[in-house]
Write an enzyme that holds these catalytic residues in place. Structure first.
Site, PDB file in Angstrom:
ATOM      1  N   CYS A   1       0.836  -1.206   0.000  1.00  0.00           N
ATOM      2  CA  CYS A   1       0.000   0.000   0.000  1.00  0.00           C
ATOM      3  C   CYS A   1       0.871   1.256   0.000  1.00  0.00           C
ATOM      4  O   CYS A   1       1.528   1.572   0.997  1.00  0.00           O
ATOM      5  CB  CYS A   1      -0.909  -0.039   1.229  1.00  0.00           C
ATOM      6  SG  CYS A   1      -1.798   1.477   1.574  1.00  0.00           S
TER       7      CYS A   1
ATOM      8  N   CYS B   1       0.064   3.881   2.640  1.00  0.00           N
ATOM      9  CA  CYS B   1       0.463   3.362   3.950  1.00  0.00           C
ATOM     10  C   CYS B   1       1.940   3.660   4.222  1.00  0.00           C
ATOM     11  O   CYS B   1       2.318   4.016   5.339  1.00  0.00           O
ATOM     12  CB  CYS B   1       0.247   1.855   4.030  1.00  0.00           C
ATOM     13  SG  CYS B   1      -1.466   1.331   3.876  1.00  0.00           S
TER      14      CYS B   1
END
Length: 107
Positions: free
Chosen positions: A30, A33
């Site tokens: 991600c 993230c």
């Protein structure tokens, strides 16, 4: 300066049961993230003076924990005080907003 704790389901309850704990739910694949993780480590963590535990949960490794806490998207930040979820922030966040949310959870 405090370090970021890699958290597993086995240690989760014991870790968040006392004090204030910021938990970053993320995954290795991600992009947002990774950005959020760097912001937390570089801009949020240094301002906490060790007063808040900062943890990360890799949802790829801990899907049961993510499901239990109803983390439906990542990145998601959960802030606990004495074992109770006080604040939930979904998506990429600004460091100042994270710090403000931590202060809110402390009160």
């Amino acid at each position: 300066m405090a370090e970021v704790i890699e958290l597993t389901e086995d240690a989760f309850d014991a870790t968040v049961e006392t004090g204030v704990t910021l938990v970053d739910f993320w995954a290795t694949w991600c992009g947002p993230c990774k950005v959020l993780g760097a912001l937390i480590e570089q801009q949020v963590l240094p301002k906490l003076d060790g007063s808040v535990k900062v943890c990360k949960v890799d949802v790829g490794n801990e899907p049961g924990l993510a499901a239990r806490l109803e983390v439906l998207s990542i990145p998601t930040l959960l802030i606990f005080k004495d074992g109770e979820e006080k604040v939930r922030l979904d998506g990429l966040q600004k460091p100042d907003d994270i710090l403000a949310a931590i202060e809110e959870a402390k009160n």
